[in-house]
Design an enzyme around this catalytic site. Sequence first.
Site, PDB file in Angstrom:
ATOM      1  N   CYS A   1      42.696 -24.817  -7.595  1.00  0.00           N
ATOM      2  CA  CYS A   1      42.934 -24.911  -6.150  1.00  0.00           C
ATOM      3  C   CYS A   1      42.056 -23.934  -5.382  1.00  0.00           C
ATOM      4  O   CYS A   1      41.295 -23.176  -5.975  1.00  0.00           O
ATOM      5  CB  CYS A   1      44.397 -24.601  -5.842  1.00  0.00           C
ATOM      6  SG  CYS A   1      44.831 -22.949  -6.393  1.00  0.00           S
TER       7      CYS A   1
ATOM      8  N   ASP B   1      17.524  21.251 -31.440  1.00  0.00           N
ATOM      9  CA  ASP B   1      16.585  22.038 -30.656  1.00  0.00           C
ATOM     10  C   ASP B   1      16.666  21.713 -29.174  1.00  0.00           C
ATOM     11  O   ASP B   1      15.728  22.004 -28.417  1.00  0.00           O
ATOM     12  CB  ASP B   1      15.144  21.778 -31.155  1.00  0.00           C
ATOM     13  CG  ASP B   1      14.984  22.159 -32.612  1.00  0.00           C
ATOM     14  OD1 ASP B   1      15.541  23.197 -33.000  1.00  0.00           O
ATOM     15  OD2 ASP B   1      14.329  21.420 -33.353  1.00  0.00           O
TER      16      ASP B   1
ATOM     17  N   CYS C   1       0.836  -1.198   0.000  1.00  0.00           N
ATOM     18  CA  CYS C   1       0.000   0.000   0.000  1.00  0.00           C
ATOM     19  C   CYS C   1       0.874   1.252   0.000  1.00  0.00           C
ATOM     20  O   CYS C   1       2.100   1.167   0.069  1.00  0.00           O
ATOM     21  CB  CYS C   1      -0.895   0.010   1.221  1.00  0.00           C
ATOM     22  SG  CYS C   1       0.056   0.002   2.732  1.00  0.00           S
TER      23      CYS C   1
ATOM     24  N   ASP D   1       8.998  23.008 -34.666  1.00  0.00           N
ATOM     25  CA  ASP D   1      10.105  23.575 -35.420  1.00  0.00           C
ATOM     26  C   ASP D   1       9.755  23.339 -36.885  1.00  0.00           C
ATOM     27  O   ASP D   1       9.127  22.334 -37.214  1.00  0.00           O
ATOM     28  CB  ASP D   1      11.389  22.838 -35.029  1.00  0.00           C
ATOM     29  CG  ASP D   1      12.561  23.314 -35.832  1.00  0.00           C
ATOM     30  OD1 ASP D   1      12.736  24.540 -35.921  1.00  0.00           O
ATOM     31  OD2 ASP D   1      13.297  22.474 -36.385  1.00  0.00           O
TER      32      ASP D   1
ATOM     33  N   ASP E   1      13.882  18.532 -33.515  1.00  0.00           N
ATOM     34  CA  ASP E   1      15.012  17.632 -33.631  1.00  0.00           C
ATOM     35  C   ASP E   1      15.685  17.560 -32.260  1.00  0.00           C
ATOM     36  O   ASP E   1      15.977  18.575 -31.651  1.00  0.00           O
ATOM     37  CB  ASP E   1      15.948  18.277 -34.673  1.00  0.00           C
ATOM     38  CG  ASP E   1      17.197  17.475 -34.899  1.00  0.00           C
ATOM     39  OD1 ASP E   1      17.745  16.975 -33.904  1.00  0.00           O
ATOM     40  OD2 ASP E   1      17.609  17.358 -36.066  1.00  0.00           O
TER      41      ASP E   1
ATOM     42  N   CYS F   1      42.246 -20.306  -6.306  1.00  0.00           N
ATOM     43  CA  CYS F   1      41.479 -19.935  -7.509  1.00  0.00           C
ATOM     44  C   CYS F   1      40.050 -19.562  -7.101  1.00  0.00           C
ATOM     45  O   CYS F   1      39.464 -18.612  -7.605  1.00  0.00           O
ATOM     46  CB  CYS F   1      41.413 -21.095  -8.493  1.00  0.00           C
ATOM     47  SG  CYS F   1      43.002 -21.639  -9.070  1.00  0.00           S
TER      48      CYS F   1
ATOM     49  N   CYS G   1       3.293   1.608   2.787  1.00  0.00           N
ATOM     50  CA  CYS G   1       4.515   0.804   2.647  1.00  0.00           C
ATOM     51  C   CYS G   1       5.532   1.618   1.853  1.00  0.00           C
ATOM     52  O   CYS G   1       6.725   1.615   2.155  1.00  0.00           O
ATOM     53  CB  CYS G   1       4.240  -0.493   1.885  1.00  0.00           C
ATOM     54  SG  CYS G   1       3.030  -1.550   2.668  1.00  0.00           S
TER      55      CYS G   1
END
Lengths: 66, 851
Positions: free
Chosen positions: B87, B726, B18, B523, B722, B90, B21
Amino acid sequence: MRKVSAISALVYMGLSTLAAGLFLAITLAGDYSWVARLGGSAWIFLLSNIVLMPVVIPAVKKRLGA
Amino acid sequence: MSTTAAKRIILPVEGMTCASCVSHVEEALREVVGVSQVVVNLATEKATVEVDDPQKATLPELMKAVHEVGYKVVTDRVNIAVGGMTCASCVAHVEGGLGEVPGVTRVVVNLATERAAVEYVPGLATLADFRLAIEDTGYKFLGLVEEAAQDREREARQQELRRQRNNLIIAWSIGLVVMIGTFQPYWFLPRIVPEWMNSKLFLFFLTTPIVFGPGRQFFVNSWNGLRRGLTDMNLLYATGIGAAYLIAIINTFWPEAGFGGREATFYEAAALLTAFIILGRYLEAVTRGRTSEAIRRLMKLQPKRARVLRDGQEMEIDAAEVQVDDLLLVRPGEAIPVDGVVQDGYSSVDQSMITGESMPVEKKAGDEVVGGTLNKTGAFKFRATRVGKDTALAQIIKLVEEAQTTKAPIQKIADRVAGHFILGVHALALGVFLFWFFFGYGLWFVPESRLILTPYLLTGMGVFGFALLTSVTVLIISCPCAVGLATPSAVMAGTGKAAEHGILFKGADALEATARLQVVIFDKTGTLTKGEPSVTDVVAMGRLTRDEVLHMAAVAEKNSEHPLGEAIVRGARERGIEPEDADGFNAIPGHGVEARLNGRTILLGNRKLMADRQVSLDGVVAEAERLENEGKTAMFVAVNGASAGIVAVADTLKETSREAVKELQRMGLQVVMITGDNRRTAQAIASQVGIDRVLAEVLPEDKANEVKKLQAEGLRVAMVGDGINDAPALAQADAGIALGSGTDVAKETGHVILIKDDLMDVVAALQVARQTLRLIKQNLGWAFGYNTLSIPIGAGLLYPFFSQMVSPELAALLMATSSLSVTMNTLRMKGYVPPIRRPGHTRAIAQEATA
């Protein structure tokens, strides 16, 4: 954090107990059954706690800078 | 990566139900040191966190903060096959490498199985990051062990849905038996229902599992919140269910306590109350799942496999493994795995899922293809140019997801109200209890009165029982559970629907701003017009025909690199005229050109050129002026010293400009054109397109000021242009609409991005935005309106007049109805098509234009 919780609990529980006590005191002056008096006080205590908790905890937190 | 640079983290959060929350999670995250801003969206279940100091606000800190307020950050898990480990060190290396990837929460590497189990927050880390981390530490990334990474987020959502459905089945099946048992002595029921079903003990044993089974979540959640001083809707439910259940127990075991006695046990109230609340919960879970369908649909477009050519060998690999410059093969019917450029082959591709274009687009060598689109007819090879999170589809998904995690201004108000609502409701319940206890009961209580739609007479009800019942009803009836979903679910549906049509809103605020627009500024060049000149008129004088005049002009301009010259050559070719190479050519700067062809001298240029060469323009000047008044550039053609005609060139309107402007005006918007052209040319184009208000001779850097001036008049302004040229004006406008961005949407400025270069999408964007805002208002109307109306009724306003009280279960039914209304209303968006995109509408516009 624990300090905030303890102080907050003290404040809202204290205020709720006060509200419930006030309710009980008023009902003692009227013609009410003990179920109504005690049940009503418990309900007032519960709702007061719910109303006060979210108000008191942030206020205490703010004051203590936690 | 800098560790101190500000960054944005999006966390998927589980368990929010809700608006309160949302406040809790926002507050908890805001309190983490280093966090500057937090926005939580209930519908997407995501928290967007702006972090100022990433060293302090680490992922574990953020996750801890969310966890502490009772919620959970969703994590995903993958098992990766790692090669080259021999190993224990690693293991440590790989674990260390993977552990440093931002977003990884846990890594466990198993040497025996050569697998790394990585737990991470989806969205923060990707498979590519894991691959890089493993390879950086000197080991081999051998791919995922599972077919695909488990989508924990979706799983969590489905799990919640399953859980609520199970709860719903339990609560309703037992709840109905409780209801039948309660009503056993009434109507025709004594004839078909055995008397023992009305036994209070039987009802007690049936109701208890409902309250502590499906209803348990409300007690647990509200307790979790209360421990931290937080109240949410669970608390309303818990107090409501708890009080009804408690009254029922008291009336069963201590009937003389003054709560109405054995004949008013309210077991069915506790049972049905739980059932109705769970119905509301279930509906909310369904809504949350449905509204994010648009994202899921986009995600589904991402192909899983790709056919790559490596070392001359064709191999099928995971699409996530494709790298830039890989050569890929696509067969008919296959989805294109990543973005790229066609190298070889020819086909038509269905791009509707990305651009909204209904017709397949032809693709040949050199054309761009977009990942996620569908190859229809032929097979082709293409070179990958953008992969992984850089593809158009990934950018679109990210943009839509980000838009869905933002909040519309209207939602911020709703959230603020809802956040304080719970507290207010409890205060109101307290007030109502005191009123009925001390005044109401004594003044108006009638023993023969009853609860609406229940068999109960309130005869045995004492002052405490009556006041408590009213107080509980207020708690239940006031629950604003639908408010939390009203706006975000509509925003998700709206942004998803827009994305289907190639319209990308960058945020909920952009969506709302678009819906509230009053003025749209276009434009001119490249937006209303095609942005490149073309031949509009050819006037022939003397003995030459129009084609011959154009032919002569094209010969003169064949080698020209001037845009007007190129337009003439292109215009001639479009008319089937192929200009020959001139025998001689001479450019006369500022005037025109001179050329020779087969002994003839051709002149093409302005009045000055003709005057210098003493060419008489008698009879063509008037025609030239007419063309110039229409905003066209008139170029005189002379052959062997005699005027032959005029070729007029102009930047022409796009096919849909006129219809789009007309439609916007019909929608009640003021349409304005802005251009750097002189007033006469600007006016001519504006009148062609149907625009009355023209802002001419505006330098590019002043366009933003013009937008500002209109805003100063109190108007809400959109700038369509554009996205690159713009940019300042687009940023200044209330809604900057970047047109025809193609598929590289990430670099676009503007609040709304249109993938296609079609002005009709401006109309569609407005229509979707307006429809979404309408939906939001309706949803808020349902959610708040219901509360406003029902609270006074729940508080017993009608009781003094009609002696009828709302029962808690009826209150719960009304509460569930408000959730249902919001859910159903939002789902209406699923079938919504912007009017401009409906088949009938397009036909009507086309007919109108033809007429």
